[in-house]
Design a protein around this motif. Structure first.
Motif, PDB file in Angstrom:
ATOM      1  N   ILE A  95       0.846  -1.198   0.000  1.00 28.13           N
ATOM      2  CA  ILE A  95       0.000   0.000   0.000  1.00 28.13           C
ATOM      3  C   ILE A  95       0.880   1.247   0.000  1.00 28.13           C
ATOM      4  O   ILE A  95       2.003   1.213   0.517  1.00 28.13           O
ATOM      5  CB  ILE A  95      -0.965  -0.050   1.209  1.00 28.13           C
ATOM      6  CG1 ILE A  95      -2.084   0.964   1.085  1.00 28.13           C
ATOM      7  CG2 ILE A  95      -0.218   0.100   2.522  1.00 28.13           C
ATOM      8  CD1 ILE A  95      -3.233   0.706   2.052  1.00 28.13           C
ATOM      9  N   ASP A  96       0.398   2.350  -0.602  1.00 33.52           N
ATOM     10  CA  ASP A  96       1.144   3.605  -0.593  1.00 33.52           C
ATOM     11  C   ASP A  96       0.971   4.308   0.747  1.00 33.52           C
ATOM     12  O   ASP A  96      -0.010   4.081   1.448  1.00 33.52           O
ATOM     13  CB  ASP A  96       0.639   4.544  -1.703  1.00 33.52           C
ATOM     14  CG  ASP A  96       1.205   4.179  -3.062  1.00 33.52           C
ATOM     15  OD1 ASP A  96       2.063   3.275  -3.120  1.00 33.52           O
ATOM     16  OD2 ASP A  96       0.787   4.803  -4.051  1.00 33.52           O
ATOM     17  N   ALA A  97       1.910   5.207   1.050  1.00 34.39           N
ATOM     18  CA  ALA A  97       1.884   5.887   2.343  1.00 34.39           C
ATOM     19  C   ALA A  97       0.880   7.030   2.377  1.00 34.39           C
ATOM     20  O   ALA A  97       0.513   7.504   3.446  1.00 34.39           O
ATOM     21  CB  ALA A  97       3.275   6.421   2.660  1.00 34.39           C
ATOM     22  N   ASP A  98       0.435   7.479   1.212  1.00 36.18           N
ATOM     23  CA  ASP A  98      -0.336   8.726   1.178  1.00 36.18           C
ATOM     24  C   ASP A  98      -1.842   8.523   1.331  1.00 36.18           C
ATOM     25  O   ASP A  98      -2.615   9.463   1.167  1.00 36.18           O
ATOM     26  CB  ASP A  98      -0.040   9.476  -0.124  1.00 36.18           C
ATOM     27  CG  ASP A  98      -0.358   8.629  -1.346  1.00 36.18           C
ATOM     28  OD1 ASP A  98      -0.885   7.512  -1.191  1.00 36.18           O
ATOM     29  OD2 ASP A  98      -0.070   9.091  -2.463  1.00 36.18           O
ATOM     30  N   LEU A  99      -2.256   7.286   1.632  1.00 36.98           N
ATOM     31  CA  LEU A  99      -3.669   6.965   1.863  1.00 36.98           C
ATOM     32  C   LEU A  99      -4.536   7.173   0.628  1.00 36.98           C
ATOM     33  O   LEU A  99      -5.740   7.343   0.742  1.00 36.98           O
ATOM     34  CB  LEU A  99      -4.220   7.765   3.054  1.00 36.98           C
ATOM     35  CG  LEU A  99      -3.627   7.324   4.403  1.00 36.98           C
ATOM     36  CD1 LEU A  99      -3.908   8.331   5.492  1.00 36.98           C
ATOM     37  CD2 LEU A  99      -4.167   5.947   4.793  1.00 36.98           C
ATOM     38  N   GLN A 100      -3.914   7.137  -0.553  1.00 37.53           N
ATOM     39  CA  GLN A 100      -4.737   7.161  -1.770  1.00 37.53           C
ATOM     40  C   GLN A 100      -5.429   5.810  -1.940  1.00 37.53           C
ATOM     41  O   GLN A 100      -6.464   5.706  -2.565  1.00 37.53           O
ATOM     42  CB  GLN A 100      -3.867   7.447  -2.998  1.00 37.53           C
ATOM     43  CG  GLN A 100      -3.492   8.906  -3.140  1.00 37.53           C
ATOM     44  CD  GLN A 100      -2.952   9.206  -4.522  1.00 37.53           C
ATOM     45  OE1 GLN A 100      -1.826   8.865  -4.844  1.00 37.53           O
ATOM     46  NE2 GLN A 100      -3.760   9.834  -5.345  1.00 37.53           N
ATOM     47  N   ASP A 101      -4.794   4.792  -1.373  1.00 34.66           N
ATOM     48  CA  ASP A 101      -5.392   3.462  -1.400  1.00 34.66           C
ATOM     49  C   ASP A 101      -5.975   3.211  -0.006  1.00 34.66           C
ATOM     50  O   ASP A 101      -5.237   3.121   0.957  1.00 34.66           O
ATOM     51  CB  ASP A 101      -4.325   2.405  -1.686  1.00 34.66           C
ATOM     52  CG  ASP A 101      -3.444   2.773  -2.873  1.00 34.66           C
ATOM     53  OD1 ASP A 101      -3.978   3.318  -3.851  1.00 34.66           O
ATOM     54  OD2 ASP A 101      -2.234   2.517  -2.805  1.00 34.66           O
ATOM     55  N   ASP A 199     -12.075   2.876  -5.844  1.00 35.44           N
ATOM     56  CA  ASP A 199     -11.927   4.284  -6.212  1.00 35.44           C
ATOM     57  C   ASP A 199     -10.727   4.846  -5.479  1.00 35.44           C
ATOM     58  O   ASP A 199     -10.650   4.755  -4.260  1.00 35.44           O
ATOM     59  CB  ASP A 199     -13.184   5.072  -5.824  1.00 35.44           C
ATOM     60  CG  ASP A 199     -14.396   4.580  -6.596  1.00 35.44           C
ATOM     61  OD1 ASP A 199     -14.228   4.214  -7.782  1.00 35.44           O
ATOM     62  OD2 ASP A 199     -15.492   4.528  -6.024  1.00 35.44           O
ATOM     63  N   ARG A 200      -9.799   5.391  -6.231  1.00 33.10           N
ATOM     64  CA  ARG A 200      -8.589   5.920  -5.620  1.00 33.10           C
ATOM     65  C   ARG A 200      -8.871   7.290  -5.008  1.00 33.10           C
ATOM     66  O   ARG A 200      -9.426   8.167  -5.666  1.00 33.10           O
ATOM     67  CB  ARG A 200      -7.503   6.043  -6.678  1.00 33.10           C
ATOM     68  CG  ARG A 200      -6.135   6.238  -6.069  1.00 33.10           C
ATOM     69  CD  ARG A 200      -5.049   5.837  -7.042  1.00 33.10           C
ATOM     70  NE  ARG A 200      -3.886   5.431  -6.275  1.00 33.10           N
ATOM     71  CZ  ARG A 200      -2.680   5.952  -6.445  1.00 33.10           C
ATOM     72  NH1 ARG A 200      -2.467   6.855  -7.354  1.00 33.10           N
ATOM     73  NH2 ARG A 200      -1.673   5.525  -5.708  1.00 33.10           N
ATOM     74  N   ALA A 201      -8.493   7.460  -3.756  1.00 32.66           N
ATOM     75  CA  ALA A 201      -8.773   8.716  -3.053  1.00 32.66           C
ATOM     76  C   ALA A 201      -7.710   9.765  -3.360  1.00 32.66           C
ATOM     77  O   ALA A 201      -6.734   9.492  -4.049  1.00 32.66           O
ATOM     78  CB  ALA A 201      -8.822   8.450  -1.558  1.00 32.66           C
ATOM     79  N   GLU A 202      -7.923  10.943  -2.802  1.00 31.10           N
ATOM     80  CA  GLU A 202      -6.906  11.985  -2.903  1.00 31.10           C
ATOM     81  C   GLU A 202      -5.786  11.702  -1.931  1.00 31.10           C
ATOM     82  O   GLU A 202      -5.976  11.008  -0.940  1.00 31.10           O
ATOM     83  CB  GLU A 202      -7.539  13.331  -2.527  1.00 31.10           C
ATOM     84  CG  GLU A 202      -7.780  14.239  -3.690  1.00 31.10           C
ATOM     85  CD  GLU A 202      -8.413  15.538  -3.227  1.00 31.10           C
ATOM     86  OE1 GLU A 202      -7.663  16.428  -2.834  1.00 31.10           O
ATOM     87  OE2 GLU A 202      -9.655  15.631  -3.275  1.00 31.10           O
ATOM     88  N   ARG A 203      -4.622  12.282  -2.182  1.00 31.96           N
ATOM     89  CA  ARG A 203      -3.529  12.215  -1.235  1.00 31.96           C
ATOM     90  C   ARG A 203      -3.960  12.794   0.099  1.00 31.96           C
ATOM     91  O   ARG A 203      -4.600  13.828   0.131  1.00 31.96           O
ATOM     92  CB  ARG A 203      -2.379  13.055  -1.779  1.00 31.96           C
ATOM     93  CG  ARG A 203      -1.114  12.324  -1.870  1.00 31.96           C
ATOM     94  CD  ARG A 203      -0.023  13.190  -2.445  1.00 31.96           C
ATOM     95  NE  ARG A 203       1.092  12.296  -2.721  1.00 31.96           N
ATOM     96  CZ  ARG A 203       1.889  11.848  -1.775  1.00 31.96           C
ATOM     97  NH1 ARG A 203       1.755  12.232  -0.536  1.00 31.96           N
ATOM     98  NH2 ARG A 203       2.838  10.984  -2.072  1.00 31.96           N
ATOM     99  N   HIS A 204      -3.560  12.155   1.204  1.00 31.36           N
ATOM    100  CA  HIS A 204      -3.903  12.679   2.526  1.00 31.36           C
ATOM    101  C   HIS A 204      -3.196  14.006   2.762  1.00 31.36           C
ATOM    102  O   HIS A 204      -3.785  14.962   3.262  1.00 31.36           O
ATOM    103  CB  HIS A 204      -3.499  11.656   3.594  1.00 31.36           C
ATOM    104  CG  HIS A 204      -3.668  12.156   4.988  1.00 31.36           C
ATOM    105  ND1 HIS A 204      -4.897  12.412   5.539  1.00 31.36           N
ATOM    106  CD2 HIS A 204      -2.756  12.478   5.938  1.00 31.36           C
ATOM    107  CE1 HIS A 204      -4.745  12.852   6.778  1.00 31.36           C
ATOM    108  NE2 HIS A 204      -3.447  12.912   7.045  1.00 31.36           N
TER     109      HIS A 204
HETATM  110 MG    MG Z   1       0.068   8.726  -4.295  1.00 27.60          MG
END
Ligand code: MG
Ligand code: UDP
Length: 336
Positions: A95-101, A199-204
């Motif tokens: 998983i990515d760190a930016d909470l897009q997932d 659905d991919r979210a925005e960067r936190h």
């Molecule tokens: Mg990202």
């Protein structure tokens, strides 16, 4: 080995502002599905901000957090490789760190894996929030282009967000190449792989860590790593030009015979410039592959670990882990 039920691997580069919230949501989601039987592996990919300090604090507060500090910025795919290499779980989530997932999808992804008896559940982006039109367009075009030129069917619109079984991960870790395009390599290992729409979210918080230059590098690695089609194009262009030159020869001969041959500076220039461009292009293509061959031939470790906080249970076969410095400071001191 005492394997946790789930390892969660997160590559992080300058993600100071995301890490607290990431840990809160990740551990809540993991607890919801496997209780305490999980590990969260945070890989600091040579961040310039306070990411490593935050990670150390998280590792000190939560015994399930393993924080790994690479010796410098090795790039997303190698940071991810380090985390995977040091993980021990029976299932592994990337998983990515930016909470897009969204971490909250773990439960559903595990359910899909069990129901479909799959080894890989890869998350396909149905929508991407908060990303520029340019990024969405180039990404969409890139995945379609890649699909055309590669022999390995790499799923469209799919990032690294995925759940894997231990045997699929072990298979992935048996691929030793330096230039790593992990989503393609996972596709290559096979087993049963099923998509999972989200659905991919925005960067936190913060900015994307993929500027255009890194995106291009990534795209080149993907194409050259999974296809030799561009080398074939070189010969196709060569063959086409060969036949074209015959036509041209006929035309020249005709001009000479009828005595209508003119100075012809324009056409000469055109042919020279065009051929020059094609040659440079083809040379560049060959160079890309040659460069890859060169990098691979050096057989360097894929990543270097400087420090670790928390209990590492995986075995690290692809990288190198430096010993901590002595008290008298004689050994190499890794900067925090
Ligand atoms: Mg990202
Ligand atoms: N990342 C990394 N090293 C790098 C660049 C990025 O570990 O050199 C990490 C980053 O912290 C994030 C993930 O890779 O967790 C994906 O990066 P980002 O979200 O910036 O990419 P995007 O979602 O914009 O494509």
């Amino acid at each position: 080995m005492n394997r946790p039920a789930l390892s969660i691997v997160v590559p992080c580069y300058n993600e100071e502002a995301c890490l607290g919230e990431l840990h809160r949501r990740l551990s809540a989601a993991a607890r919801g599905v496997v209780g305490n039987d999980h590990e969260i592996i945070l890989v600091n990919d040579g961040s310039r901000d306070g990411s490593w300090r935050v990670m150390q604090a998280l590792a000190a507060a939560d015994p399930r957090v393993v924080a790994i500090n690479l010796s410098r910025n090795h790039g997303h795919q190698l940071a991810l490789t380090a985390g995977l290499d040091l993980s021990a779980g029976r299932q592994i989530l990337i998983i990515d760190a930016d909470l897009q997932d969204p971490p909250e999808l773990i439960g559903e992804m595990r359910a899909t894996m069990a129901r479909e008896e799959a080894d890989v559940v890869y998350a396909v982006r149905r929508r991407r929030e908060g990303e520029t039109l340019f990024k969405k367009l180039t990404a969409a075009a890139f995945y379609r282009f890649l699909d055309r030129v590669t022999d390995t069917p790499i799923p469209l619109d799919t990032g690294d967000f995925r759940l894997m079984s231990r045997r699929a991960l072990d298979a992935l870790l048996s691929l030793p190449e330096q230039a790593r395009f992990i989503r393609g390599m996972v596709a290559w290992v096979g087993f049963r792989q099923v998509p999972f729409l989200y659905d991919r979210a925005e960067r936190h918080a913060g900015e994307t860590k993929y500027p255009l230059s890194k995106m291009l590098r990534f795209a080149f690695d993907a194409v050259t790593g999974f296809s030799t089609a561009p080398l074939r194009w070189a010969s196709h262009i060569g063959i086409a030009l060969f036949f074209l030159s015959f036509l041209l020869l006929g035309y020249i001969a005709f001009g000479w015979l009828t005595g209508s041959a003119v100075q012809g500076w324009t056409s000469t220039m055109l042919v020279t410039v065009f051929l020059g461009a094609v040659q440079m292009l083809v040379l560049g293509m060959i160079g890309e592959y040659l460069g890859r061959l060169y990098v691979e031939s050096k057989r360097r470790p894929l990543y270097l670990v400087a420090d670790v906080a928390g209990p590492v249970r995986g075995k690290a076969t692809l990288g190198f882990r430096a010993e901590p410095p002595d008290d008298d400071g004689t050994a190499i001191s890794a900067e925090a």
